[in-house]
Scaffold this active site. Structure first.
Site, PDB file in Angstrom:
ATOM      1  N   GLY A  53       0.873  -1.176   0.000  1.00  0.00           N
ATOM      2  CA  GLY A  53       0.000   0.000   0.000  1.00  0.00           C
ATOM      3  C   GLY A  53       0.906   1.221   0.000  1.00  0.00           C
ATOM      4  CB  ALA A  54       1.042   4.158  -2.258  1.00  0.00           C
ATOM      5  NE  ARG A  95       5.419  -3.574  -4.510  1.00  0.00           N
ATOM      6  CZ  ARG A  95       4.096  -3.700  -4.356  1.00  0.00           C
ATOM      7  NH1 ARG A  95       3.548  -3.506  -3.170  1.00  0.00           N
ATOM      8  NH2 ARG A  95       3.332  -4.023  -5.378  1.00  0.00           N
ATOM      9  CD  GLN A 202      -2.946  -6.991  -3.588  1.00  0.00           C
ATOM     10  OE1 GLN A 202      -3.681  -7.627  -4.336  1.00  0.00           O
ATOM     11  NE2 GLN A 202      -1.727  -6.619  -3.958  1.00  0.00           N
ATOM     12  CG  ASP A 243       0.208   2.051  -5.967  1.00  0.00           C
ATOM     13  OD1 ASP A 243      -0.926   1.615  -6.231  1.00  0.00           O
ATOM     14  OD2 ASP A 243       0.884   1.661  -4.995  1.00  0.00           O
ATOM     15  CG  ASN A 253      -4.857   1.861  -7.508  1.00  0.00           C
ATOM     16  OD1 ASN A 253      -4.070   1.905  -6.562  1.00  0.00           O
ATOM     17  ND2 ASN A 253      -6.068   1.359  -7.377  1.00  0.00           N
ATOM     18  CE  LYS A 254      -1.939  -4.272  -6.612  1.00  0.00           C
ATOM     19  NZ  LYS A 254      -0.578  -4.809  -6.924  1.00  0.00           N
TER      20      LYS A 254
HETATM   21  O1  MRU Z   1       0.692  -4.121  -4.608  1.00  0.00           O
HETATM   22  P1  MRU Z   1       0.054  -3.344  -3.488  1.00  0.00           P
HETATM   23  O2  MRU Z   1      -0.820  -4.184  -2.617  1.00  0.00           O
HETATM   24  O3  MRU Z   1       1.048  -2.528  -2.717  1.00  0.00           O
HETATM   25  O4  MRU Z   1      -0.885  -2.309  -4.260  1.00  0.00           O
HETATM   26  C1  MRU Z   1      -1.572  -1.367  -3.504  1.00  0.00           C
HETATM   27  C2  MRU Z   1      -2.487  -0.538  -4.301  1.00  0.00           C
HETATM   28  O5  MRU Z   1      -2.510  -0.567  -5.510  1.00  0.00           O
HETATM   29  C3  MRU Z   1      -3.311   0.440  -3.547  1.00  0.00           C
HETATM   30  O6  MRU Z   1      -4.532   0.653  -4.170  1.00  0.00           O
HETATM   31  C4  MRU Z   1      -2.538   1.761  -3.476  1.00  0.00           C
HETATM   32  O7  MRU Z   1      -1.258   1.564  -2.991  1.00  0.00           O
HETATM   33  C5  MRU Z   1      -3.236   2.753  -2.652  1.00  0.00           C
HETATM   34  S1  MRU Z   1      -3.036   2.415  -0.923  1.00  0.00           S
HETATM   35  C6  MRU Z   1      -3.766   3.654  -0.034  1.00  0.00           C
END
Ligand code: MRU
Length: 354
Positions: A53-54, A95, A202, A243, A253-254
């Protein structure tokens, strides 16, 4: 009912000089912490999504630097700073897509340079204070995103969300889940649809867990079911996190977020991105400049299955994020307010100076 979270995602234990991270790979079965003391351990925890999560990645990076730089306490300023650049570069690679990682490293670098005349132990102390400040500021940003986001929503609405952008991904109520929790406090009774979020689930493992924990009405769906709940009129808004946001509003984003944005446009449903300013990348003009992390094929072919589900040697493409074109985004919800199109996040002259 005010949601209560009696677990913290990232906690710095000052006395024992260690970082405690809620191991998100063990959820929802087990709420347990891992203790990390070294830079390498923390990089591994970020890369393997024990913490993800960012915003949470940014907070973790800031504390990682405090721990990672401790062994260099006896050096001159120049040698200390040279090591910082090396350690920071290693961390940034853990990442590549979430800009919060390099944003937090940048803040720690500014802290070091601001204190360049001080002794190294004092610089380390200033770094620790800055890391704590990043975490505290994140709480306030999340809180304010919740307040601004709620102004766009009505009681009883169905809300679709993707991945996990809640308490586990940040501090306090998170970003995309913050308007939902704020509504929960005020009796809005939202009905939330959580995408399971292939391939790492997730949504199923984390969002479903934390929304249920907070007592929010939550229904889990597979990613490819979103059009069905939209078509049935069960969804009045889509809320996701991000992100990295480019200056023109293109958003990483994801993986799967862009598909949702396209669907939302088709069904006339507002599509909101919840974005703390730590996720806006002033150095990135458009989505084309955003590096997309690719992860291992096994996440698709065998993870979660008792035995491998795909043929051996099949080619696999596993991008962890996608880019949603700014034209598909109804508005950004930031800690400062709701930002409507046309989007322009290019820093203004005054911002550049501060
Ligand atoms: O791969 P992840 O689980 O780190 O991806 C997270 C996401 O894409 C979230 O939507 C993003 O980081 C926003 S978190 C407030």
């Amino acid at each position: 009912m005010t949601p209560v979270f009696d677990f913290d995602t990232v906690h710095f234990d000052e006395k024992k000089e260690r970082l405690l991270i809620l191991d998100q790979t063990r959820l929802p079965g087990k709420v347990c912490y891992i203790s990390l003391k070294t830079q390498d351990q923390i990089i591994d925890a970020i890369a393997t999504l024990k913490v993800r999560g960012a915003p949470a990645i940014g907070i973790t990076a800031a504390f990682a630097l405090c721990l990672g730089m401790k062994p260099f306490i006896g050096l001159s300023f120049d040698a200390f700073y040279t090591h910082f650049k090396e350690v920071g570069a290693q961390l940034a690679q853990a990442r590549p897509t979430a800009v919060n990682l390099s944003w937090a490293i940048g803040r720690m670098e500014k802290t070091i340079l601001r204190n360049r005349k001080a002794a190294i132990p004092e610089i380390l102390e200033a770094m620790r204070s800055e890391a704590c400040r990043i975490k505290e500021e994140d709480k306030i940003m999340c809180r304010n995103i919740g307040i601004h986001g709620l102004s766009l929503l009505k009681p009883g609405w169905g809300i679709l969300t993707h991945c996990n952008a809640g308490h586990l991904a940040a501090s306090w109520y998170g970003t995309a889940l913050s308007p939902i929790y704020t509504g929960q406090e005020m009796g809005y009774h939202f009905r939330v649809f959580a995408d399971e979020t292939r391939p790492l689930l997730q949504g199923a493992r984390l969002t479903a867990f934390e929304l249920q924990y907070a007592g929010v009405d939550t229904t889990l769906i597979c990613d490819n079911m979103a059009s069905v709940v939209m078509e049935k009129g069960l969804v009045q808004a889509v809320l996701t996190g991000c992100d990295r946001v480019a200056c023109n509003g293109d958003t990483a984003n994801k993986i799967g977020t862009n598909t949702l944005a396209i669907l939302a446009r088709h069904y006339g449903i507002p599509f909101y991105i919840c974005a703390p300013s730590s996720t806006i990348d002033a150095d990135c003009k458009t989505g084309q400049n955003i590096v997309i992390e690719e992860r291992s094929p096994e996440e698709i072919t065998e993870k979660w299955y008792r035995k491998r589900m795909a043929p051996e040697n099949i080619k696999v493409f596993n991008p962890a994020f996608d880019i949603t074109h700014h034209s598909l985004i109804t508005a950004f919800i930031t800690e400062k307010g709701v930002v409507c199109p046309p989007f322009d996040f290019t820093p203004k002259e005054n911002d550049k100076k501060s």
